[in-house]
Motif scaffolding. Structure first.
Motif, PDB file in Angstrom:
ATOM      1  N   ALA A 247       0.808  -1.215   0.000  1.00  0.00           N
ATOM      2  CA  ALA A 247       0.000   0.000   0.000  1.00  0.00           C
ATOM      3  C   ALA A 247       0.841   1.265   0.000  1.00  0.00           C
ATOM      4  N   THR A 248       2.119   1.159  -0.335  1.00  0.00           N
ATOM      5  CA  THR A 248       3.017   2.309  -0.248  1.00  0.00           C
ATOM      6  C   THR A 248       2.499   3.495  -1.048  1.00  0.00           C
ATOM      7  N   GLU A 249       2.185   3.271  -2.318  1.00  0.00           N
ATOM      8  CA  GLU A 249       1.731   4.379  -3.162  1.00  0.00           C
ATOM      9  C   GLU A 249       0.349   4.859  -2.748  1.00  0.00           C
ATOM     10  N   ALA A 250      -0.496   3.968  -2.329  1.00  0.00           N
ATOM     11  CA  ALA A 250      -1.847   4.359  -1.912  1.00  0.00           C
ATOM     12  C   ALA A 250      -1.806   5.269  -0.695  1.00  0.00           C
ATOM     13  N   LEU A 251      -0.942   4.962   0.253  1.00  0.00           N
ATOM     14  CA  LEU A 251      -0.850   5.764   1.468  1.00  0.00           C
ATOM     15  C   LEU A 251      -0.299   7.156   1.205  1.00  0.00           C
ATOM     16  N   ALA A 252       0.361   7.334   0.074  1.00  0.00           N
ATOM     17  CA  ALA A 252       0.933   8.637  -0.270  1.00  0.00           C
ATOM     18  C   ALA A 252      -0.091   9.593  -0.869  1.00  0.00           C
ATOM     19  N   VAL A 253      -1.286   9.107  -1.176  1.00  0.00           N
ATOM     20  CA  VAL A 253      -2.316   9.965  -1.762  1.00  0.00           C
ATOM     21  C   VAL A 253      -2.856  10.905  -0.688  1.00  0.00           C
ATOM     22  N   PRO A 254      -2.857  12.214  -0.935  1.00  0.00           N
ATOM     23  CA  PRO A 254      -3.393  13.154   0.054  1.00  0.00           C
ATOM     24  C   PRO A 254      -4.841  12.825   0.406  1.00  0.00           C
ATOM     25  N   GLY A 255      -5.151  12.826   1.702  1.00  0.00           N
ATOM     26  CA  GLY A 255      -6.499  12.522   2.154  1.00  0.00           C
ATOM     27  C   GLY A 255      -6.681  11.091   2.600  1.00  0.00           C
ATOM     28  N   VAL A 256      -5.725  10.202   2.285  1.00  0.00           N
ATOM     29  CA  VAL A 256      -5.824   8.819   2.733  1.00  0.00           C
ATOM     30  C   VAL A 256      -5.429   8.736   4.203  1.00  0.00           C
ATOM     31  N   VAL A 257      -6.237   8.072   5.001  1.00  0.00           N
ATOM     32  CA  VAL A 257      -6.010   7.953   6.436  1.00  0.00           C
ATOM     33  C   VAL A 257      -5.306   6.645   6.780  1.00  0.00           C
ATOM     34  N   ASN A 258      -5.719   5.550   6.125  1.00  0.00           N
ATOM     35  CA  ASN A 258      -5.098   4.262   6.413  1.00  0.00           C
ATOM     36  C   ASN A 258      -5.526   3.254   5.345  1.00  0.00           C
ATOM     37  N   VAL A 259      -4.759   2.176   5.251  1.00  0.00           N
ATOM     38  CA  VAL A 259      -5.092   1.046   4.383  1.00  0.00           C
ATOM     39  C   VAL A 259      -5.057  -0.200   5.256  1.00  0.00           C
ATOM     40  N   LEU A 260      -6.160  -0.965   5.253  1.00  0.00           N
ATOM     41  CA  LEU A 260      -6.297  -2.086   6.164  1.00  0.00           C
ATOM     42  C   LEU A 260      -6.780  -3.327   5.425  1.00  0.00           C
ATOM     43  N   GLN A 261      -6.240  -4.476   5.800  1.00  0.00           N
ATOM     44  CA  GLN A 261      -6.757  -5.717   5.236  1.00  0.00           C
ATOM     45  C   GLN A 261      -7.947  -6.177   6.069  1.00  0.00           C
ATOM     46  N   ILE A 262      -9.012  -6.588   5.373  1.00  0.00           N
ATOM     47  CA  ILE A 262     -10.178  -7.175   6.010  1.00  0.00           C
ATOM     48  C   ILE A 262     -10.404  -8.531   5.345  1.00  0.00           C
ATOM     49  N   PRO A 263     -11.274  -9.382   5.882  1.00  0.00           N
ATOM     50  CA  PRO A 263     -11.378 -10.745   5.357  1.00  0.00           C
ATOM     51  C   PRO A 263     -11.635 -10.860   3.864  1.00  0.00           C
ATOM     52  N   ASN A 264     -12.371  -9.912   3.269  1.00  0.00           N
ATOM     53  CA  ASN A 264     -12.697 -10.074   1.855  1.00  0.00           C
ATOM     54  C   ASN A 264     -11.915  -9.139   0.942  1.00  0.00           C
TER      55      ASN A 264
ATOM     56  N   ALA B 162      -6.655   6.073  -4.446  1.00  0.00           N
ATOM     57  CA  ALA B 162      -5.649   5.289  -3.726  1.00  0.00           C
ATOM     58  C   ALA B 162      -5.858   3.795  -3.951  1.00  0.00           C
ATOM     59  N   ARG B 163      -7.093   3.381  -4.035  1.00  0.00           N
ATOM     60  CA  ARG B 163      -7.356   1.960  -4.277  1.00  0.00           C
ATOM     61  C   ARG B 163      -6.742   1.514  -5.607  1.00  0.00           C
ATOM     62  N   GLU B 164      -6.758   2.392  -6.603  1.00  0.00           N
ATOM     63  CA  GLU B 164      -6.188   2.055  -7.903  1.00  0.00           C
ATOM     64  C   GLU B 164      -4.674   1.821  -7.823  1.00  0.00           C
ATOM     65  N   LEU B 165      -4.034   2.365  -6.772  1.00  0.00           N
ATOM     66  CA  LEU B 165      -2.580   2.258  -6.634  1.00  0.00           C
ATOM     67  C   LEU B 165      -2.144   1.080  -5.762  1.00  0.00           C
ATOM     68  N   LEU B 166      -3.091   0.354  -5.214  1.00  0.00           N
ATOM     69  CA  LEU B 166      -2.740  -0.822  -4.412  1.00  0.00           C
ATOM     70  C   LEU B 166      -2.133  -1.904  -5.300  1.00  0.00           C
ATOM     71  N   GLU B 167      -1.115  -2.546  -4.806  1.00  0.00           N
ATOM     72  CA  GLU B 167      -0.535  -3.699  -5.487  1.00  0.00           C
ATOM     73  C   GLU B 167      -0.896  -4.944  -4.675  1.00  0.00           C
ATOM     74  N   ILE B 168      -1.797  -5.752  -5.246  1.00  0.00           N
ATOM     75  CA  ILE B 168      -2.315  -6.909  -4.509  1.00  0.00           C
ATOM     76  C   ILE B 168      -2.033  -8.192  -5.279  1.00  0.00           C
ATOM     77  N   GLU B 169      -1.542  -9.189  -4.588  1.00  0.00           N
ATOM     78  CA  GLU B 169      -1.406 -10.521  -5.156  1.00  0.00           C
ATOM     79  C   GLU B 169      -2.541 -11.369  -4.591  1.00  0.00           C
ATOM     80  N   TRP B 170      -3.303 -11.973  -5.488  1.00  0.00           N
ATOM     81  CA  TRP B 170      -4.480 -12.724  -5.082  1.00  0.00           C
ATOM     82  C   TRP B 170      -4.212 -14.229  -5.092  1.00  0.00           C
TER      83      TRP B 170
END
Length: 728
Positions: A247-264, A279-287
């Motif tokens: 979430a490195t790039e996502a957290l750098a977006v102004p206005g973002v408070v936090n990025v958290l993993q939830i079950p889904n 910010a969601r568009e900048l998340l790098e997720i491996e599924w």
């Protein structure tokens, strides 16, 4: 999760009779103070407050709607019932949504508080009339005592209580005194000839606020000063799980408070909607797709069609259909397939939640409040009475908000638990679904396959019908299974076919259940959306093979269903069925009963020079029992026709290696203005109990159009949408 559905009902344990009846006389016994508005538990000075009717000192009559209004007009319908029996002035009536309390506001056809299956009017017709009549009786009793006159001499009209002596008072002036009167056990109800509002057309209560865009009408525009907004990155394949994320790039977006993993998935929490989306568009997720659905739609259809060739769960078995078919002079065989369909409501899913560690308050267009309430209480680990549900207007649903798992509420609760674990301040937070989230989020109308064989004798009479269908069950494996499946049969899949009132000598029906990670859900008219198409196009195919008129054939086989025959005759008459259509026009007919209502539709089409179809006109006849508001009935039938027509013309959700291909209205096209035909609706006058109208207009439009195409081109459309057949 079945215990989540049952929990509050078992806690109160009202008698079965009082729970189901909930008459005016039983109201007091069921109010146990759990999550009720202040005015129900204890009326304020000068205020009259019963669970379904409040009269305020300013002379406002507030009707509490226990059903969600998502555009179908329920709130106005319920208010109509109260206003008529109360003899209120329509101008003084307003409506609010009732709090979540299944002991008081249960849908008595469900046993929990919720809306669906076109049950609002059938469920509440007597209940809300009794509530209005009881309130009127209490106002009259209060006036009689205050004025020292016999109650029998008092009249009520247009919100004013009067006596021949010249004494009079408004409802608001009498509200405080009326609140002290006993609730009558059996209040006198009007006879139909005395109705002032019931059966009349007038504007809906919600039109003004929706037209001017009043704040916080919908959850999508719900705001609070301290509100955070979240978006969730969910697996692009159904059943996928997060393996890892950056979430490195996502957290750098102004206005973002936090990025958290939830079950889904992974949630981005921000100060407003835009940074949450960007910010969601900048998340790098491996599924992790090891348990995900990875098949294409074609592969899933191949499986479904194969299932229809084999014996399945017995839904209906009249006798030895195979022998009857073998002995028939002719056998018609037809195979159908129907795609996944999204609901496409104008307001995507959303929910706002404020949890302070001890209590929780939610704001959403809640369609089944009892499930939403229980899921929130269970996940947050707080007592049921510590959760408050604020039901807001919903910008459409068509079944999408009636989830057995309450997954939007569950997701919000899991997010605030993650926020709490991360040491964040527990601000209110709203999870927003984008259009793409909504379209690619599943909970679709199930894809299905159908195989029908019809035997005919030498005279062209039906000898037997064999019907096999396959789809994923909507209720199997959900909290609804125990209530809605018996002996392994899911009648939600087969309704409109297994219970047909066509007088077939023999009919057997089997069903098979597809297993897939793609979540499915009821879609406007549920099983009727495909069974009506099958049954009614099969009827026209029989007429074609035997040289019989399609309307005459149906009437012949509807000898035991006079109400269905009646709407068919009415639609045919109004459409001029017995006269040739204009040059270049072709007609098709369909009639279907769903949710207790009967609808017949005659579609008139033309063929463009390129061979595509234009639906020019639809004439509909509807019998939904006592018509409460004819204008709203017409609107619902018109809307149902438009909704169903859009689906059969172009709509489908397809998967490519498990990935959803239609993610917005550019690829999942809504009905165009140029597609909408002229619609004429005729309502049968009736004194029967009212039945549903939100859904019954949808099932007949598909087969009526398909039958018109068959009349024009001798081409039987058994695979939808029409665009797939080059007809749009």
């Amino acid at each position: 999760m079945l215990h989540l559905l049952k929990q509050p009902l078992e806690a109160a344990k009202p008698s079965r009779r009082s729970f189901l009846k909930l008459s005016a006389g039983a109201i007091g016994g069921l109010v146990i103070g759990m999550n009720l508005p202040r005015s129900v538990a204890e009326a304020a000075e000068g205020e009259f407050a019963q669970p379904f009717v409040h009269i305020r000192p300013d002379n406002t009559v507030v009707v509490l709607s226990k059903h969600l209004d998502k555009g179908q007009g329920t709130a106005t319908g319920l208010s109509t019932l109260v206003a008529d029996e109360l003899d209120a002035s329509w101008e003084q009536v307003s409506v609010e949504f009732a709090p979540s309390n299944p002991q008081v506001y249960a849908n008595t056809l469900f046993g929990v508080q919720g809306t669906g299956g076109s049950t609002a009017m059938p469920n509440s017709f007597m209940q809300y009339r009794q509530a209005g009549a009881a309130a009127k009786a209490m106002l009259v009793a209060a006036a009689a005592k205050d004025w020292g006159v016999p109650a029998a001499e008092i009249t009520v009209s247009q919100g004013v209580v009067s006596h021949p002596s010249g004494k009079s008072a408004t409802f608001g002036e009498l509200a405080g005194l009326a609140a002290k009167e006993d609730v009558p056990a059996e209040p006198a109800l009007k006879t139909p000839d005395q109705w002032v509002y019931i059966g009349k057309s007038f504007p809906r209560l919600d039109v003004k606020n929706k037209t001017v865009g009043s704040p916080n009408t919908y959850t999508m525009d719900f705001q609070r000063d301290d509100l955070l907004v979240a978006t969730v990155a969910r697996s692009p394949r159904f059943g996928g799980k997060v393996k890892s994320f950056d979430a490195t790039e996502a957290l750098a977006v102004p206005g973002v408070v936090n990025v958290l993993q939830i079950p889904n998935g992974v949630a981005v929490v921000a100060e407003s909607t835009w940074p949450a989306i960007k910010a969601r568009e900048l998340l790098e997720i491996e599924w992790d797709d090891s348990a995900a659905e990875t098949r294409s739609s074609d592969a899933m259809f191949t499986e479904l069609k194969d299932m229809t060739t084999k014996p399945g769960v017995k839904v209906r078995e009249d006798g030895d259909v195979d022998a009857a078919l073998e002995a028939s002079a002719k056998v018609i065989e037809m195979d159908y397939d129907f795609p996944f369909l999204a609901h496409g409501a104008m307001e995507p899913l959303d929910v706002a939640l404020h949890y302070n560690g001890e209590t929780a308050e939610l704001w959403l267009g809640s369609q089944i409040q009892t499930i939403d309430h229980n899921v929130a209480a269970t996940i947050l680990g707080v007592p049921f009475e510590k959760v408050k549900i604020n039901t807001l207007w919903a910008g459409g649903s068509f079944g999408r908000r009636a989830q057995a798992d309450a997954h939007p509420v569950a997701e919000a609760c899991l997010l605030v638990k993650a926020m709490q674990a991360a040491g964040m301040d527990l601000n209110p937070v709203k999870i927003v679904w984008t259009r793409e989230d909504d379209m690619a989020g599943g909970y679709y109308r199930p894809m299905s396959a159908h195989k029908v064989k019809v035997g005919l004798d030498d005279a062209g009479n039906v000898t037997a019908v064999k019907y096999n269908m396959a789809a994923k069950s909507i209720v199997k494996g959900t909290p609804f299974e125990a209530m809605l499946m018996k002996d392994g049969v899911d009648h939600n899949m087969t309704e409109g076919a297994h219970d047909t009132t066509y007088a077939f000598p023999l009919m057997n029906m089997d069903q098979a259940f597809q297993e897939t990670q793609v979540p499915v859900l009821w879609w406007r008219s549920v099983g009727h959306t495909h069974t009506a198409y099958v049954m009614e196009t099969v009827m026209d195919r029989i007429a074609h093979e035997t040289g019989k008129d399609p309307v005459a054939l149906r009437l012949e086989l509807l000898k035991d269903d006079p109400r269905k025959a009646n709407v068919l005759k009415l639609a045919a008459e109004k459409a001029g069925w017995d006269t040739p259509p204009a040059d270049g026009r072709h007609r098709g007919v369909a009639v279907h009963k769903s949710f207790g209502s009967y609808v017949a539709e005659v579609a008139e089409i033309s063929l463009r020079d390129d061979g595509t179809v234009k639906v020019e006109k639809v004439v509909a006849a509807v019998d939904c029992g006592t018509p409460i508001n004819p204008d709203n009935i017409r609107a619902q039938v018109e809307g149902g026709i438009g909704y169903g027509l859009g689906a059969i013309l172009r709509n489908q959700v397809t998967l490519a290696d498990g990935f959803v291909e239609e993610t917005n209205f550019d690829t999942y096209e809504s009905l165009r203005i140029s597609d909408m035909p002229e619609v004429e609706v005729h309502i049968v006058a009736s004194n029967e109990a009212p039945t549903g109208i939100g859904e019954p207009g949808t099932p007949p439009i598909g087969p009526a159009v398909a039958n018109a195409i068959a009349a024009a081109k001798d081409e039987w459309i058994t695979s939808l949408p029409l665009a797939k057949n080059g007809l749009v």
